[in-house]
Design a protein around this motif. Structure first.
Motif, PDB file in Angstrom:
ATOM      1  N   PRO A  29       0.822  -1.212   0.000  1.00  0.00           N
ATOM      2  CA  PRO A  29       0.000   0.000   0.000  1.00  0.00           C
ATOM      3  C   PRO A  29       0.852   1.256   0.000  1.00  0.00           C
ATOM      4  CG  PRO A  29      -0.759  -1.583   1.632  1.00  0.00           C
ATOM      5  CD  PRO A  29       0.576  -2.062   1.155  1.00  0.00           C
ATOM      6  N   GLN A  30       0.252   2.332  -0.468  1.00  0.00           N
ATOM      7  CA  GLN A  30       0.958   3.603  -0.575  1.00  0.00           C
ATOM      8  C   GLN A  30       0.156   4.680   0.139  1.00  0.00           C
ATOM      9  OE1 GLN A  30       3.847   4.181  -1.939  1.00  0.00           O
ATOM     10  NE2 GLN A  30       4.242   2.663  -3.504  1.00  0.00           N
ATOM     11  N   SER A  31       0.864   5.600   0.748  1.00  0.00           N
ATOM     12  CA  SER A  31       0.244   6.807   1.255  1.00  0.00           C
ATOM     13  C   SER A  31       1.122   7.980   0.838  1.00  0.00           C
ATOM     14  CB  SER A  31       0.109   6.759   2.783  1.00  0.00           C
ATOM     15  OG  SER A  31      -0.571   7.904   3.255  1.00  0.00           O
ATOM     16  N   LEU A  32       0.603   8.790  -0.051  1.00  0.00           N
ATOM     17  CA  LEU A  32       1.361   9.898  -0.628  1.00  0.00           C
ATOM     18  C   LEU A  32       0.744  11.197  -0.154  1.00  0.00           C
ATOM     19  CD1 LEU A  32       3.458  11.015  -2.675  1.00  0.00           C
ATOM     20  CD2 LEU A  32       1.684  10.763  -4.437  1.00  0.00           C
ATOM     21  N   ASN A  33       1.498  12.006   0.562  1.00  0.00           N
ATOM     22  CA  ASN A  33       1.012  13.271   1.081  1.00  0.00           C
ATOM     23  C   ASN A  33       1.796  14.406   0.440  1.00  0.00           C
ATOM     24  OD1 ASN A  33      -0.820  12.137   3.119  1.00  0.00           O
ATOM     25  ND2 ASN A  33       1.056  11.402   4.073  1.00  0.00           N
ATOM     26  N   MET A  34       1.068  15.384  -0.100  1.00  0.00           N
ATOM     27  CA  MET A  34       1.712  16.502  -0.775  1.00  0.00           C
ATOM     28  C   MET A  34       0.968  17.784  -0.446  1.00  0.00           C
ATOM     29  SD  MET A  34       2.662  15.050  -4.574  1.00  0.00           S
ATOM     30  CE  MET A  34       0.969  14.617  -4.960  1.00  0.00           C
ATOM     31  N   SER A  35       1.716  18.885  -0.376  1.00  0.00           N
ATOM     32  CA  SER A  35       1.077  20.175  -0.123  1.00  0.00           C
ATOM     33  C   SER A  35       1.921  21.293  -0.705  1.00  0.00           C
ATOM     34  CB  SER A  35       0.874  20.388   1.382  1.00  0.00           C
ATOM     35  OG  SER A  35       2.108  20.461   2.058  1.00  0.00           O
ATOM     36  N   ASP A  36       1.254  22.410  -0.964  1.00  0.00           N
ATOM     37  CA  ASP A  36       1.900  23.654  -1.386  1.00  0.00           C
ATOM     38  C   ASP A  36       2.770  23.454  -2.622  1.00  0.00           C
ATOM     39  OD1 ASP A  36       0.890  25.233   0.862  1.00  0.00           O
ATOM     40  OD2 ASP A  36       2.216  23.991   2.068  1.00  0.00           O
ATOM     41  N   LEU A  37       2.133  22.924  -3.672  1.00  0.00           N
ATOM     42  CA  LEU A  37       2.839  22.669  -4.923  1.00  0.00           C
ATOM     43  C   LEU A  37       2.070  23.266  -6.099  1.00  0.00           C
ATOM     44  CD1 LEU A  37       3.757  18.864  -4.622  1.00  0.00           C
ATOM     45  CD2 LEU A  37       5.331  20.786  -4.403  1.00  0.00           C
ATOM     46  N   THR A  38       2.810  23.659  -7.117  1.00  0.00           N
ATOM     47  CA  THR A  38       2.227  23.953  -8.424  1.00  0.00           C
ATOM     48  C   THR A  38       2.882  23.032  -9.439  1.00  0.00           C
ATOM     49  OG1 THR A  38       1.743  26.269  -7.936  1.00  0.00           O
ATOM     50  CG2 THR A  38       1.928  25.658 -10.248  1.00  0.00           C
ATOM     51  N   LEU A  39       2.074  22.258 -10.144  1.00  0.00           N
ATOM     52  CA  LEU A  39       2.546  21.358 -11.189  1.00  0.00           C
ATOM     53  C   LEU A  39       1.974  21.863 -12.505  1.00  0.00           C
ATOM     54  CD1 LEU A  39       1.906  17.955  -9.343  1.00  0.00           C
ATOM     55  CD2 LEU A  39       4.054  19.235  -9.501  1.00  0.00           C
ATOM     56  N   GLN A  40       2.843  22.118 -13.468  1.00  0.00           N
ATOM     57  CA  GLN A  40       2.395  22.781 -14.685  1.00  0.00           C
ATOM     58  C   GLN A  40       3.116  22.212 -15.901  1.00  0.00           C
ATOM     59  OE1 GLN A  40       2.929  27.031 -14.644  1.00  0.00           O
ATOM     60  NE2 GLN A  40       1.792  27.366 -16.531  1.00  0.00           N
ATOM     61  N   GLY A  41       2.342  21.958 -16.961  1.00  0.00           N
ATOM     62  CA  GLY A  41       2.903  21.768 -18.280  1.00  0.00           C
ATOM     63  C   GLY A  41       3.429  20.410 -18.639  1.00  0.00           C
ATOM     64  N   GLY A  42       3.139  19.367 -17.862  1.00  0.00           N
ATOM     65  CA  GLY A  42       3.604  18.033 -18.210  1.00  0.00           C
ATOM     66  C   GLY A  42       2.542  17.228 -18.926  1.00  0.00           C
ATOM     67  N   ARG A  43       2.765  15.917 -18.978  1.00  0.00           N
ATOM     68  CA  ARG A  43       1.787  14.999 -19.563  1.00  0.00           C
ATOM     69  C   ARG A  43       0.614  14.843 -18.598  1.00  0.00           C
ATOM     70  NH1 ARG A  43       2.225  10.291 -23.149  1.00  0.00           N
ATOM     71  NH2 ARG A  43       0.732   8.673 -22.530  1.00  0.00           N
ATOM     72  N   TRP A  44       0.882  14.199 -17.444  1.00  0.00           N
ATOM     73  CA  TRP A  44      -0.031  14.170 -16.314  1.00  0.00           C
ATOM     74  C   TRP A  44       0.681  14.800 -15.121  1.00  0.00           C
ATOM     75  CZ3 TRP A  44      -5.045  12.708 -16.502  1.00  0.00           C
ATOM     76  CH2 TRP A  44      -5.460  11.944 -17.588  1.00  0.00           C
ATOM     77  N   GLY A  45      -0.055  15.514 -14.305  1.00  0.00           N
ATOM     78  CA  GLY A  45       0.565  16.076 -13.121  1.00  0.00           C
ATOM     79  C   GLY A  45       0.913  14.998 -12.116  1.00  0.00           C
ATOM     80  N   ILE A  46      -0.062  14.155 -11.758  1.00  0.00           N
ATOM     81  CA  ILE A  46       0.131  13.045 -10.830  1.00  0.00           C
ATOM     82  C   ILE A  46      -0.433  11.795 -11.494  1.00  0.00           C
ATOM     83  CG2 ILE A  46      -0.394  12.116  -8.546  1.00  0.00           C
ATOM     84  CD1 ILE A  46      -0.786  15.023  -7.603  1.00  0.00           C
ATOM     85  N   TYR A  47       0.428  10.796 -11.706  1.00  0.00           N
ATOM     86  CA  TYR A  47       0.035   9.572 -12.400  1.00  0.00           C
ATOM     87  C   TYR A  47       0.304   8.403 -11.469  1.00  0.00           C
ATOM     88  CZ  TYR A  47       0.035   5.854 -15.943  1.00  0.00           C
ATOM     89  OH  TYR A  47      -0.217   4.705 -16.655  1.00  0.00           O
ATOM     90  N   LEU A  48      -0.753   7.749 -10.976  1.00  0.00           N
ATOM     91  CA  LEU A  48      -0.627   6.632 -10.048  1.00  0.00           C
ATOM     92  C   LEU A  48      -1.144   5.371 -10.715  1.00  0.00           C
ATOM     93  CD1 LEU A  48      -1.979   8.308  -6.775  1.00  0.00           C
ATOM     94  CD2 LEU A  48       0.345   8.348  -7.703  1.00  0.00           C
ATOM     95  N   THR A  49      -0.346   4.294 -10.671  1.00  0.00           N
ATOM     96  CA  THR A  49      -0.744   3.064 -11.325  1.00  0.00           C
ATOM     97  C   THR A  49      -0.271   1.877 -10.507  1.00  0.00           C
ATOM     98  OG1 THR A  49      -0.724   1.866 -13.443  1.00  0.00           O
ATOM     99  CG2 THR A  49       1.347   2.875 -12.746  1.00  0.00           C
ATOM    100  N   SER A  50      -0.693   0.690 -10.898  1.00  0.00           N
ATOM    101  CA  SER A  50      -0.161  -0.532 -10.320  1.00  0.00           C
ATOM    102  C   SER A  50       1.103  -0.917 -11.057  1.00  0.00           C
ATOM    103  CB  SER A  50      -1.196  -1.657 -10.406  1.00  0.00           C
ATOM    104  OG  SER A  50      -2.313  -1.356  -9.590  1.00  0.00           O
ATOM    105  N   ILE A  51       1.890  -1.775 -10.451  1.00  0.00           N
ATOM    106  CA  ILE A  51       3.189  -2.095 -11.033  1.00  0.00           C
ATOM    107  C   ILE A  51       3.266  -3.580 -11.366  1.00  0.00           C
ATOM    108  CG2 ILE A  51       4.299  -0.219  -9.783  1.00  0.00           C
ATOM    109  CD1 ILE A  51       5.418  -2.228  -7.840  1.00  0.00           C
ATOM    110  N   PRO A  52       4.059  -3.948 -12.358  1.00  0.00           N
ATOM    111  CA  PRO A  52       4.143  -5.359 -12.736  1.00  0.00           C
ATOM    112  C   PRO A  52       4.883  -6.180 -11.699  1.00  0.00           C
ATOM    113  CG  PRO A  52       5.694  -4.036 -14.002  1.00  0.00           C
ATOM    114  CD  PRO A  52       4.840  -3.078 -13.235  1.00  0.00           C
ATOM    115  N   GLY A  53       4.380  -7.395 -11.467  1.00  0.00           N
ATOM    116  CA  GLY A  53       5.062  -8.327 -10.585  1.00  0.00           C
ATOM    117  C   GLY A  53       5.793  -9.379 -11.399  1.00  0.00           C
ATOM    118  N   THR A  54       5.852 -10.589 -10.883  1.00  0.00           N
ATOM    119  CA  THR A  54       6.531 -11.671 -11.577  1.00  0.00           C
ATOM    120  C   THR A  54       5.516 -12.551 -12.303  1.00  0.00           C
ATOM    121  OG1 THR A  54       6.427 -13.064  -9.609  1.00  0.00           O
ATOM    122  CG2 THR A  54       8.377 -11.667  -9.888  1.00  0.00           C
TER     123      THR A  54
END
Length: 271
Positions: A29-54
């Protein structure tokens, strides 16, 4: 961002992570905490996905107890936040997060399980407080297919989003003290699940706005105001099935089952 082809913050070993400004991965599990940011001009600002296993399996990420506070995501090539096939976004809070001038502000899509489960992804008990969606194509879209329960939009603003403000499938979606201003859409707010809308204002002068609200599972309005500008023919609730069905949940057995609709202390202007 230096390029519109990179994700600014992302999880997992994705196809994009070699170019990400910040990338992290973990099998649990993940817990991502962020504050006081400006994200500008990319593909996605925040991209969260599952990851490949074996052996072709997937380590499905469960993101929980996250806090996003005072963040601006703007001018992205594809969108602000993308939950791409994660297992869960659970008990997360977003306070004063602004999505500005993005094709889509916040999006969640599902992913099938490794057995016959068609979709294991869900969003549960999440709060959006004081957030703004402005000048986006779509504001918020939740199309993860597992049951999503009790998500809340409080004191939020949706303004000038061309295609829609909210498209979701949430069992128990609450919208309170929110303003929907000059959004397009057929309808502007669409939910597959019981929906409570309290003390919120809807207004538009767009000629491409068809309806303010629609959904399957029942709609309840308390103390809301609906105002139609002189250039608009928008209606309050559209009770037909003629609109595009982007989430593929239109009731094929009972296509006319659009209600019930309950309202109290409702104000209409120029409608």
């Amino acid at each position: 961002a230096a390029s519109s082809s990179i994700n600014l913050i992302e999880s997992g070993h994705t196809a994009f992570n070699n170019d990400a400004m910040l990338s992290f991965s973990d099998g649990g599990p993940q817990s991502l905490n962020m504050s006081d940011l400006t994200l500008q001009g990319g593909r996605w600002g925040i991209y969260l996905t599952s990851i490949p296993g074996t052996a072709g399996t997937t380590l499905f990420q469960q993101y929980f107890d996250q806090t996003f506070s005072h963040i601006c995501l703007r001018d992205m090539a594809q969108g602000g936040v993308f939950l791409d096939g994660i297992y869960a976004w659970d008990n997360c809070s977003s306070a004063y997060v602004d999505f500005v001038n993005c094709p889509i502000g916040f999006q969640s899509v599902g992913r099938p399980g490794i057995d016959s489960t068609p979709d294991i992804s869900y969003m549960d008990k999440c709060l959006f407080w004081g957030c703004q969606w402005r000048d986006c194509g779509e504001g918020f879209r939740l199309s993860a297919g597992r049951q999503c329960n009790s998500n809340y939009f409080i004191d939020c603003i949706f303004e000038n989003n061309a295609q829609s403000a909210i498209r979701a499938q949430i069992v128990g979606m609450t919208i309170a003290n929110c303003d929907f201003i000059h959004n397009g859409g057929a309808p502007t707010v669409l939910n597959n699940g019981s929906t409570w809308i309290v003390s919120s204002n809807f207004t538009t002068n767009r000629s491409d706005a068809v309806a303010f609200v629609d959904g399957v599972g029942g709609l309840s309005f308390e103390g809301c105001t609906f105002t139609r500008g002189p250039a608009s023919n928008v209606v309050m609730v559209r009770e037909t099935t003629g609109y595009a069905d982007p989430l593929n949940w239109q009731d094929s057995v009972n296509p006319g089952n659009r209600g019930p609709y309950l309202g109290r202390h409702i104000h209409y202007y120029n409608c």
